[in-house]
Design a protein around this motif. Structure first.
Motif, short mmCIF file in Angstrom:
data_model
loop_
_atom_site.label_atom_id
_atom_site.label_comp_id
_atom_site.label_asym_id
_atom_site.label_seq_id
_atom_site.Cartn_x
_atom_site.Cartn_y
_atom_site.Cartn_z
N GLY A 1 24.87 -22.13 -18.68
CA GLY A 1 24.79 -23.12 -19.73
C GLY A 1 23.39 -23.35 -20.26
O GLY A 1 23.22 -24.10 -21.23
N VAL A 2 22.39 -22.73 -19.64
CA VAL A 2 21.01 -22.85 -20.11
C VAL A 2 20.65 -21.61 -20.90
O VAL A 2 20.84 -20.48 -20.42
N LEU B 1 19.67 -37.01 -19.11
CA LEU B 1 20.62 -36.80 -20.20
C LEU B 1 21.74 -35.89 -19.70
O LEU B 1 21.46 -34.77 -19.23
N PRO B 2 22.99 -36.30 -19.78
CA PRO B 2 24.08 -35.40 -19.40
C PRO B 2 24.13 -34.23 -20.38
O PRO B 2 23.90 -34.39 -21.58
N ALA B 3 24.43 -33.05 -19.85
CA ALA B 3 24.43 -31.85 -20.71
C ALA B 3 25.40 -30.81 -20.19
O ALA B 3 25.49 -30.57 -18.98
N ASP B 4 26.13 -30.21 -21.11
CA ASP B 4 26.95 -29.03 -20.80
C ASP B 4 26.24 -27.75 -21.22
O ASP B 4 26.45 -26.69 -20.65
N THR B 5 25.41 -27.87 -22.27
CA THR B 5 24.66 -26.74 -22.80
C THR B 5 23.23 -27.19 -23.06
O THR B 5 23.01 -28.24 -23.67
N ALA C 1 25.60 -24.63 -9.89
CA ALA C 1 25.77 -23.33 -10.54
C ALA C 1 25.61 -23.45 -12.05
O ALA C 1 25.01 -22.60 -12.70
N ALA C 2 26.15 -24.56 -12.60
CA ALA C 2 26.07 -24.79 -14.04
C ALA C 2 25.22 -26.04 -14.29
O ALA C 2 25.17 -26.96 -13.47
N VAL C 3 24.57 -26.08 -15.43
CA VAL C 3 23.74 -27.22 -15.77
C VAL C 3 24.62 -28.45 -16.02
O VAL C 3 25.70 -28.35 -16.60
N LEU D 1 11.89 -22.41 -18.55
CA LEU D 1 11.72 -23.55 -17.67
C LEU D 1 12.25 -23.23 -16.28
O LEU D 1 13.21 -22.44 -16.15
N PRO D 2 11.70 -23.83 -15.24
CA PRO D 2 12.30 -23.68 -13.91
C PRO D 2 13.74 -24.19 -13.95
O PRO D 2 14.03 -25.23 -14.54
N GLY D 3 14.64 -23.43 -13.36
CA GLY D 3 16.04 -23.83 -13.34
C GLY D 3 16.85 -23.26 -14.47
O GLY D 3 18.05 -23.56 -14.59
#
Length: 392
Positions: free
Chosen positions: A118-119, A224-228, A211-213, A111-113
């Motif tokens: 974390g992605v 949706l909030p996401a760390d990973t 820098a991080a998702v 996916l773009p991004g």
């Protein structure tokens, strides 16, 4: 002979070359630095820490020596010169050869991004290492994009590890193309039973973060909030290195029913091969196609054809899902053993048969391994009988 691709189907091709009497020079080219390893555990036992890397290996020292092959690992093939029968490598080397087995598999769609920290995708051992390290950092808000096999298995593993998990699937139900709408609802129920939020019928608009998702934007306007974030939106056949060659490519390397391409002494197997109009990304195809492909490669013409009954399995939330056969839209689905409700399979699982024109064409088993094995054998027997012309 040269095998391009050092994963499951490439290893099986090497075994078949030696077993079928080829005693010449054998070169195996692999983009990854690792010897062949088992991929199915990556999203399951390896991710949860129940299986170590030492148990993923598909070969041992004794077999490696017996294959008597030159392993060129950590180097990517960048071209195939069919006139000179030469494989071109990224590091400038060339490998001259009498025949080629293309076994380069498939690569995860992105996916773009997805460059954000974390992605993750989950296709290779290095992917699994990175994801496991990320999950070990503490409780995570995990968003899995895609409810297919990789997405569902990874979501199950993340939930088992105690993370808060949401699965986003664009289709109305996960695994509808594989199972059909009547039984795909079972997989949705397994997500709910496992404590995972399932959002269906909604696409992904993009990823948030510097820098991080930090979040996943949905097409309906929600975030949706996401760390990973785990991207499990399928895979594409690894054919870019063949662009510019005279091989026919269309969602894979086009082959006849015997895995032979239109070029002499070139065959393809596994996830990269479109055999007889079908490309199957399953363990069974990767292990059964090489025998036929090598037979035809050594003969210089198509003597044998692949007659694999499609089969796949998936482990999700403590349940084993097994499917075999040829499903089509419109098939009648009949529950023949066990029970299944809107809340999912019963404690003893169930067996369902897909029927068309009065005969069983596919079977689905959930936590019913013995019954499924019997039904699968019946299907295989029926396929063999239909393949043999009636006696005059």
């Amino acid at each position: 002979m040269t095998i391009v691709g050092a994963s499951l189907s490439g290893l099986y091709a090497a075994r078949e070359l030696r077993a079928q009497g080829f005693d010449g020079r054998l070169v195996i080219v692999g983009e990854e630095p690792h010897r062949p390893y088992d991929r199915p555990p990556l999203s399951k036992d390896f991710l949860t820490g129940r299986t170590g890397e030492d148990r993923l290996a598909l070969t041992d020292a004794e077999e490696t020596a017996g294959l008597d092959a030159e392993w060129l690992l950590g180097v990517r093939a960048r071209g195939l010169d069919t006139r000179g029968r030469t494989v071109l490598l990224d590091d400038g080397r060339t490998v001259s050869t009498d025949g080629v087995v293309i076994a380069t598999g498939a690569t995860a769609r992105r996916l773009p991004g997805d460059h954000l920290t974390g992605v993750h995708t989950l296709r290779t051992l290095d992917d699994a290492r990175a994801l496991r390290a990320d999950l070990a950092r503490g409780p995570r808000r995990v968003v899995v994009i895609g409810g297919g096999f990789i997405g569902a298995e990874t979501a199950s593993s993340c939930a088992r590890l105690g993370h808060a998990v949401t699965v986003v699937e664009a289709a109305p139900l996960p695994l509808v193309p594989q199972l059909g709408p009547e039984t795909a609802a079972v997989c949705a129920a397994l997500h709910r039973r496992g404590g995972v939020e399932l959002i269906t019928g909604t696409g992904v608009g993009g990823l948030h973060g510097a820098a991080a998702v930090t979040g996943v934007a949905l097409s309906d306007g929600r975030t949706l909030p996401a760390d990973t974030v785990i991207v499990g939106i399928g895979a594409a056949p690894a054919t870019s290195w063949l662009l510019g060659s005279t091989l026919a490519l269309h969602d894979g390397v086009l082959c006849d029913d015997g895995c032979a391409t239109a070029l002499p002494q070139v065959v393809a197997v596994g996830d990269v091969a479109r055999v007889g109009g079908t490309r199957a990304e399953h363990w069974t195809s990767a292990t059964e196609q090489p025998r036929v492909a090598v037979t035809n490669l050594l003969a210089g013409r198509t003597l044998a054809t692949v007659r694999t009954l499609p089969y796949f399995w998936s482990d999700q939330y403590g349940s084993r899902i097994q499917f075999a056969g040829h499903r089509r839209d419109g098939d009648t689905v009949r529950l023949t053993e066990g029970e299944c409700t809107d809340d999912g399979p019963g404690e003893a699982g169930f067996l369902a048969r897909y029927e068309r024109d009065g005969r069983t064409v596919a079977v689905l088993g959930v936590d019913r391994p013995r019954a499924f094995l019997r039904a699968r054998r019946e299907l295989q027997r029926d396929e063999r009988e239909r393949a043999v012309p009636a006696a005059l």
